[in-house]
Design an enzyme around this catalytic site. Structure first.
Site, PDB file in Angstrom:
ATOM      1  CE  LYS A  56      -1.673   1.753   3.924  1.00  0.00           C
ATOM      2  NZ  LYS A  56      -1.345   3.314   4.169  1.00  0.00           N
ATOM      3  CG  ASN A  57       2.147   2.542   3.487  1.00  0.00           C
ATOM      4  OD1 ASN A  57       1.166   2.896   3.321  1.00  0.00           O
ATOM      5  ND2 ASN A  57       2.697   2.516   4.842  1.00  0.00           N
ATOM      6  CB  CYS A  87      -4.692   6.828  10.428  1.00  0.00           C
ATOM      7  SG  CYS A  87      -5.153   5.507   9.239  1.00  0.00           S
ATOM      8  NE  ARG A  96       0.175  10.371   9.750  1.00  0.00           N
ATOM      9  CZ  ARG A  96      -0.136   9.552   9.050  1.00  0.00           C
ATOM     10  NH1 ARG A  96      -1.357   9.130   8.871  1.00  0.00           N
ATOM     11  NH2 ARG A  96       0.681   8.849   8.217  1.00  0.00           N
ATOM     12  NE  ARG A 119      -7.002   4.792   4.283  1.00  0.00           N
ATOM     13  CZ  ARG A 119      -6.289   5.611   4.967  1.00  0.00           C
ATOM     14  NH1 ARG A 119      -6.679   6.041   6.068  1.00  0.00           N
ATOM     15  NH2 ARG A 119      -5.020   5.857   4.618  1.00  0.00           N
ATOM     16  CG  ASP A 148       2.907   1.592   9.466  1.00  0.00           C
ATOM     17  OD1 ASP A 148       3.331   1.803   8.258  1.00  0.00           O
ATOM     18  OD2 ASP A 148       2.752   2.616  10.148  1.00  0.00           O
TER      19      ASP A 148
END
Ligand code: EPZ
Length: 419
Positions: A22-23, A116, A121, A398, A306
């Site tokens: 995903k990242n 999130c 952030r 997600r 994570d």
């Protein structure tokens, strides 16, 4: 709203295949704007963040064809235009459009990113880099306008005050077609950064040093099409390895790059987790006894922030007490009260998490507060006696492709239902 219902206490057995990262893919898709012709990505995960990014690309004029886990994107029709705020706000990684639009058009108008709730952030390091490269910033409502007054961006030497994955990647995206050379010092070293640099170089860019803390980019005139395989998702892999150690009786996790998980696997071994690591898979046996350990997250190659939430339910099975400290996001503790409602011996003392095991978990109604917290609650639900209902599961969808099917195939009793 959707919710996940799990009847816990059933062992997991069999094989699960990890999807693309995903990242990585949330940066690879915006990066394609920099190309003048078609780029195809293979191994794209089936997650809602990807669907959101495809929507945004199409609104901007790109043509996107999806065939299984391949995405064929033709960016030639992309126009320089204000980004659609609604979609932008749905995922934090939309900030990668700043870098790619600046790199292609010398300007970008983008809604401020969402994502999130992990505490503040900021994107100050991204903006510091863009300003150093000649972009001027103005704010209009919820959008930020970056402009170079038609000059385009130029190279610069940029020192990152904090090691930042997003700022490192965004600077690379802005720099590949800039006039001159850009040097990123104190760059992040995550595998996803190497994956983006590999795509850019295969498109004709000159990026050197990705994966180290100094990245040098020589700007080029044009970038062309290519085909690229997305790296496996090391966080999804770690999540399933933790699930397998918590409730498995022989689970093989495949499409795993061991070198991306060394820090994580070292901590599992410290706990006494019995597993066999092969070239592209990890086989996890049924565990006999586990020892409590301390976890402290750090930028790659340290223990990934994570993975501190997804490993926590496994820690709750261990004998003894331990501490978990997230040095990247100190507020990444919202899963703790939810786990406590399931009978976990866990609490937060300031920003530190303290746990004592083993805990006998029981089903409860809990809510996902962010993506990885949601994954931790799924693992806890698989471990717990009785039924667990998890709400706010859009977060989980997600970042974990086909998680319901993958867990059902391993023998879990799990359903996704409209709440
Ligand atoms: C990426 O977020 C990941 N997201 C996150 O994964 C991951 O937790 C994080 O990197 C750290 O590894 C994506 O790649 C889409 P950072 P990012 O910039 O890039 C501070 C998940 O669960 N910072 O590396 O936004 C920041 O506050 C998600 O998949 C600044 O101060 O993270 C944090 O404390 C959650 N100013 C630290 O740096 C900035 O301009 C690291 O953040 C940028 C960051």
């Amino acid at each position: 709203m959707k919710k996940i219902v799990i009847n816990g206490g059933r062992p997991l057995k069999g094989e699960v295949v990890v999807s693309g990262a995903k990242n990585s893919v949330v940066a690879l898709i915006p990066a394609i704007i920099l190309s003048e012709d078609v780029v195809t990505l293979d191994g794209v995960p089936d997650i809602s963040d990807v669907a959101s990014l495809i929507d945004i690309m199409e609104v901007m004029g790109a043509t996107v064809k999806r065939d299984g886990d391949s995405l064929e994107i033709d960016p030639s029709g992309v126009q320089s235009m204000p980004m659609p705020y609604g979609k932008i706000n749905s995922l934090r990684a939309s900030y990668y459009f700043y870098g790619s639009l600046l790199g292609r058009f010398g300007e970008a108008t983008v809604g401020l990113p969402g994502g999130c709730d992990l505490g503040p952030r900021p994107i100050d390091l991204h903006l510091k880099a863009f300003e150093a490269m000649g972009a001027r910033m103005t704010y209009e409502g919820n959008s930020m306008h970056l402009t170079t007054d038609g000059q385009g961006v130029h190279g610069a030497v940029i020192y990152m005050d904090t090691v930042s994955v997003g700022a490192t990647i965004n600077t690379m995206l802005a720099a590949v077609k800039a006039k001159g050379k850009t040097v990123i010092e104190n760059a992040a070293r995550e595998p996803e950064i190497i994956d983006v640099a590999t795509l850019l170089n295969n498109m004709g860019a000159h990026v050197r040093g990705a994966g180290t803390d100094v990245i040098t980019i020589e700007g080029v005139e044009r970038l062309h099409g290519t085909r690229h395989q997305v790296i496996p998702d090391r966080i999804e892999a770690g999540t399933y390895i933790a699930m397998a150690a918590a409730v498995g009786e022989g689970v093989k996790i495949t499409n795993v790059l061991y070198e991306h998980l060394e820090g994580f696997i070292a901590k599992l071994e410290e706990m006494g987790v019995r597993m066999t690591v092969s070239e592209d898979s990890v086989f996890v046996e049924k565990q006999v006894s586990l020892k409590a350990i301390n976890i402290k997250t750090a930028p790659y190659p340290g223990f990934a922030t994570d993975l501190q939430q997804p490993i926590t339910p496994l820690l709750l099975k261990a004998e003894g007490r331990g501490l978990i400290m997230d040095t990247i996001y100190e507020k990444r503790v919202n899963h703790v009260p939810e786990l406590a409602r399931m009978g976990a011996g866990i609490t937060t003392i300031g920003h530190q998490i303290s746990y004592e095991g083993p805990s006998d978990l029981h089903g409860a109604q809990v809510k996902a507060t962010d993506l990885r917290a949601g994954a931790a609650l799924v693992t806890a639900g698989l471990m717990a006696q009785g039924q667990t209902e998890i709400t706010n599961v859009e977060f989980i969808l997600r970042g974990y492709s086909n998680i319901i099917d993958k867990l059902r195939n391993l023998g879990a009793s799990i359903d996704l239902i409209e709440d």
